[in-house]
Design a protein around this motif. Structure first.
Motif, short mmCIF file in Angstrom:
data_model
loop_
_atom_site.label_atom_id
_atom_site.label_comp_id
_atom_site.label_asym_id
_atom_site.label_seq_id
_atom_site.Cartn_x
_atom_site.Cartn_y
_atom_site.Cartn_z
N VAL A 277 -9.44 -3.58 -4.61
CA VAL A 277 -10.34 -4.51 -4.14
C VAL A 277 -11.04 -4.02 -2.99
O VAL A 277 -12.21 -4.32 -2.62
CB VAL A 277 -10.05 -5.90 -3.85
CG1 VAL A 277 -11.27 -6.96 -3.64
CG2 VAL A 277 -9.51 -6.47 -5.59
N GLY A 278 -10.06 -3.56 -2.00
CA GLY A 278 -10.45 -2.84 -0.79
C GLY A 278 -10.41 -3.93 0.32
O GLY A 278 -11.29 -3.79 1.32
N LEU A 279 -10.11 -5.22 -0.07
CA LEU A 279 -9.88 -6.23 1.07
C LEU A 279 -8.63 -6.24 1.96
O LEU A 279 -8.54 -6.64 3.08
CB LEU A 279 -10.13 -7.61 0.37
CG LEU A 279 -11.60 -7.79 0.21
CD1 LEU A 279 -11.78 -9.15 -0.47
CD2 LEU A 279 -12.50 -7.89 1.41
N PHE B 174 1.26 3.84 9.38
CA PHE B 174 0.48 2.66 9.91
C PHE B 174 1.28 1.96 10.89
O PHE B 174 2.40 1.52 10.92
CB PHE B 174 0.31 1.58 8.85
CG PHE B 174 -0.98 2.10 8.11
CD1 PHE B 174 -2.29 1.70 8.15
CD2 PHE B 174 -0.64 2.96 6.90
CE1 PHE B 174 -3.25 2.07 7.26
CE2 PHE B 174 -1.66 3.10 5.96
CZ PHE B 174 -2.81 2.89 6.21
N ALA C 169 1.21 8.58 5.07
CA ALA C 169 0.53 7.92 6.19
C ALA C 169 1.65 6.94 7.04
O ALA C 169 2.53 6.85 6.55
CB ALA C 169 -0.66 7.25 5.38
N ASN D 238 0.55 -1.22 -0.13
CA ASN D 238 0.03 -0.11 -0.12
C ASN D 238 0.91 1.23 -0.12
O ASN D 238 0.62 2.28 -0.82
CB ASN D 238 -1.09 -0.16 1.13
CG ASN D 238 -2.03 -0.76 1.10
OD1 ASN D 238 -2.42 -1.05 -0.12
ND2 ASN D 238 -2.91 -1.05 2.17
N ALA D 239 1.82 1.19 0.81
CA ALA D 239 2.79 2.40 0.89
C ALA D 239 3.68 2.59 -0.47
O ALA D 239 3.48 3.71 -0.87
CB ALA D 239 3.82 2.18 1.88
N LYS E 53 -8.50 3.21 -5.07
CA LYS E 53 -7.81 2.80 -6.25
C LYS E 53 -8.54 2.24 -7.36
O LYS E 53 -9.56 1.34 -7.06
CB LYS E 53 -6.76 1.72 -6.06
CG LYS E 53 -5.98 2.14 -4.96
CD LYS E 53 -4.84 1.08 -4.43
CE LYS E 53 -4.32 1.55 -3.17
NZ LYS E 53 -3.66 0.05 -2.14
N PHE F 113 -13.44 -1.07 0.82
CA PHE F 113 -13.42 0.25 0.58
C PHE F 113 -12.10 0.39 0.03
O PHE F 113 -11.16 0.00 0.36
CB PHE F 113 -13.21 0.93 1.90
CG PHE F 113 -12.86 2.64 1.80
CD1 PHE F 113 -13.97 3.52 1.75
CD2 PHE F 113 -11.65 2.95 1.85
CE1 PHE F 113 -13.89 4.70 1.39
CE2 PHE F 113 -11.53 4.11 1.64
CZ PHE F 113 -12.24 5.03 1.36
N THR F 114 -12.00 1.10 -1.29
CA THR F 114 -10.83 1.44 -1.89
C THR F 114 -11.23 3.03 -2.44
O THR F 114 -12.05 3.14 -3.06
CB THR F 114 -10.51 0.24 -3.02
OG1 THR F 114 -9.45 0.45 -3.59
CG2 THR F 114 -11.80 0.24 -3.86
N ILE G 165 -11.09 3.11 5.95
CA ILE G 165 -10.17 2.20 5.10
C ILE G 165 -10.15 0.89 5.59
O ILE G 165 -9.62 -0.04 4.79
CB ILE G 165 -8.92 3.12 5.03
CG1 ILE G 165 -8.19 3.03 6.17
CG2 ILE G 165 -9.00 4.22 4.02
CD1 ILE G 165 -6.56 3.66 6.19
N VAL H 192 -3.73 9.62 4.62
CA VAL H 192 -5.12 9.34 4.63
C VAL H 192 -6.07 10.39 5.21
O VAL H 192 -5.54 10.65 6.53
CB VAL H 192 -5.17 7.84 5.57
CG1 VAL H 192 -6.74 7.56 5.32
CG2 VAL H 192 -4.40 6.72 4.99
P1 ADP Z 1 -7.11 -1.42 -1.81
O1 ADP Z 1 -5.24 -1.56 -1.76
O2 ADP Z 1 -7.14 -2.64 -2.51
O3 ADP Z 1 -7.34 -0.39 -2.06
P2 ADP Z 1 -6.51 -1.87 0.99
O4 ADP Z 1 -7.75 -1.95 2.10
O5 ADP Z 1 -5.33 -2.19 1.25
O6 ADP Z 1 -7.36 -1.91 -0.43
O7 ADP Z 1 -6.70 -0.20 1.14
C1 ADP Z 1 -7.87 0.63 1.34
C2 ADP Z 1 -7.88 1.98 1.12
O8 ADP Z 1 -6.80 2.59 2.21
C3 ADP Z 1 -6.81 2.49 -0.20
O9 ADP Z 1 -7.62 2.33 -1.35
C4 ADP Z 1 -6.28 3.74 0.00
O10 ADP Z 1 -7.37 4.83 -0.09
C5 ADP Z 1 -6.04 3.70 1.53
N1 ADP Z 1 -4.53 3.49 1.92
C6 ADP Z 1 -4.04 2.46 2.42
N2 ADP Z 1 -2.73 2.44 2.57
C7 ADP Z 1 -2.50 3.81 2.19
C8 ADP Z 1 -1.25 4.68 2.42
N3 ADP Z 1 -0.01 3.94 2.75
N4 ADP Z 1 -1.44 5.86 2.01
C9 ADP Z 1 -2.59 6.36 1.47
N5 ADP Z 1 -3.86 5.68 1.46
C10 ADP Z 1 -3.71 4.45 1.85
#
Ligand code: ADP
Length: 418
Positions: free
Chosen positions: A381-383, A411, A409, A323-324, A377, A374-375, A369, A361
């Motif tokens: 897929v948002g899982l 985490f 962000a 994600n990063a 992108k 929830f996505t 998120i 975020v």
């Molecule tokens: P996906 O990667 O399929 O979108 P995730 O559940 O991994 O699903 O992430 C959900 C949402 O969280 C992403 O679509 C994005 O908007 C946000 N997100 C996650 N990690 C980051 C990050 N490092 N920086 C910015 N937004 C993030």
């Protein structure tokens, strides 16, 4: 409250001026300069706070010096040829700088300032000695007066120091309370998230089962149809192919859905967290071989082994690192990975923090998120994060997102060591 305070201060100031005016009236010498010195002391006392605010850091020191100077001025004007200044009954005025010093300084500072006030007072002995002789009783009287300066200074200073310590203790307790409150709110939000995800998990498991069976039938029928269709009808065959491939896509989605929903079976054993983190970073670097994302590692030494399911924990870290990387691509940036020993909610453990320099975020999305599907992108897929959250929950840990130091962000994942 502030108005109440202002009124109280105004009263104190008025009282002070009344006392000084009474002294001026009672002044046996009735010297205009002495009255002016008393007036200056009164005015300075009233405006002392504003003076210190205006001058800044050294204001308190200057304030004590000015008071010693004004007190000495008053003493010098209250003497006469028959009655030398050292004998002036106004010598008590030195209590003002002495008490002020006791309020502003520590014990040693108070002693030093009191010694200076005492020296200023005793300096009036020099002109007196040119006319009179110092008798034994005079010397004793002078010593007693000076000793009382020290006594008053030390008493006031002790009281002030105690009340300062008390105020510091209250401040610390208030800070601790605010911190506990913040942690409680965070824990409540996390508990709500776990409950929400568990309910969603149940719902999705039921739904996925129901979808899977008809999907199997559709797929089988599409394949039979494809085989039965005459070869000279390519369009019909292509359409049957579409049905089949789309069913495959749906099937894989349903599988992910189910993997999110089904209870995890953890195969825990003591693991070196930094090794698992390294695997995840390596996987991301292989996925983006030309990436200009720089990985900055900050791993504490003596990190204890943590009882985790290595495969699932790697899935957690991979999701976060991927994600990063996705957040920083294509421009690149820095991913800071920090591993520290932590103590959270009374449990020892390890915290891994991934801070990127991506867009971050927005605050209103920080809980969303973690919801399944929830996505933001286009191909997401948002899982990912909902699965991450579930794995971390099942390990008895927590995951939080916050803005990272600069932008981007951060985490944080906490895994308890026991
Ligand atoms: P996906 O990667 O399929 O979108 P995730 O559940 O991994 O699903 O992430 C959900 C949402 O969280 C992403 O679509 C994005 O908007 C946000 N997100 C996650 N990690 C980051 C990050 N490092 N920086 C910015 N937004 C993030």
């Amino acid at each position: 409250m502030s108005q109440e305070r202002r009124i109280k201060f105004a009263w104190m100031d008025v009282l002070l001026l009344v006392f000084l005016a009474s002294l001026a009236v009672l002044n046996p010498v009735s010297e205009i300069h002495a009255q002016l010195a008393l007036l200056s002391i009164g005015i300075f006392q009233v405006f002392e706070r504003s003076f210190i605010g205006f001058v800044g850091q050294r204001g308190e020191t200057y304030s004590i010096i000015i008071k010693i100077a004004l007190a000495s001025l008053l003493i010098s004007y209250t003497g006469s040829v028959q009655q030398p200044s050292i004998n002036s009954s106004f010598y008590l005025i030195y209590y003002i700088p002495v008490v002020t010093a006791a309020m502003y300084s520590g014990p040693w500072g108070t002693l030093a300032w009191t010694a200076l006030s005492s020296a200023a007072y005793c300096s009036f002995l020099i002109p007196a000695l040119q006319v009179y002789r110092l008798t034994a009783s005079g010397a004793t009287e002078l010593a007693i007066r000076n000793l009382f300066f020290f006594l008053a200074a030390m008493l006031v200073n002790r009281f002030v120091m105690e009340s300062r310590q008390q105020a510091e203790r209250y401040r610390q307790v208030a800070e601790q309370l605010a911190d506990t409150n913040r942690q409680l709110k965070q824990a409540q939000a996390e508990a709500r998230r776990s409950e929400r995800l568990a309910a969603l998990g149940q719902l999705s498991a039921g739904l996925a089962h129901e979808i899977r069976n008809p999907l199997g039938v559709i797929k089988g029928s599409a394949e039979t149809l494809g085989k039965k269709l005459p070869t000279e009808d390519p369009v019909a065959r292509e359409l049957a192919g579409y049905i089949s491939s789309e069913v495959n896509r749906l099937n894989s989605l349903v599988s992910r859905f189910l993997s999110f929903a089904k209870p995890l079976e953890l195969k825990k054993q003591p693991e070196d967290i930094s090794l698992i983190v390294e695997h995840a970073i390596k996987a991301a670097q292989e996925q983006w071989p030309d990436s200009s994302v720089e990985v900055d590692r900050d791993y504490a030494k003596d990190i204890p082994p943590v009882d985790v399911d290595a495969e699932l924990t790697e899935q957690v870290f991979k999701n976060l690192v991927f994600n990063a990387f996705e957040a920083m691509e294509p421009d690149g940036g820095t991913l800071n990975v920090q591993i520290t020993k932590e103590y959270s909610d009374g449990r020892r453990g390890v915290e891994v923090a991934f801070s990127d320099s991506g867009p971050g975020v927005p605050p209103e999305l920080r809980e969303q998120i973690f919801n399944p599907f929830f996505t933001t992108k286009s191909t997401g897929v948002g899982l990912g994060l909902s699965i991450v959250s579930k794995i971390v929950d099942d390990h008895g840990g927590w995951i939080r997102v916050e803005p990272s130091a600069g932008k981007g962000a951060c985490f944080r994942v906490f895994l308890p060591a026991e």
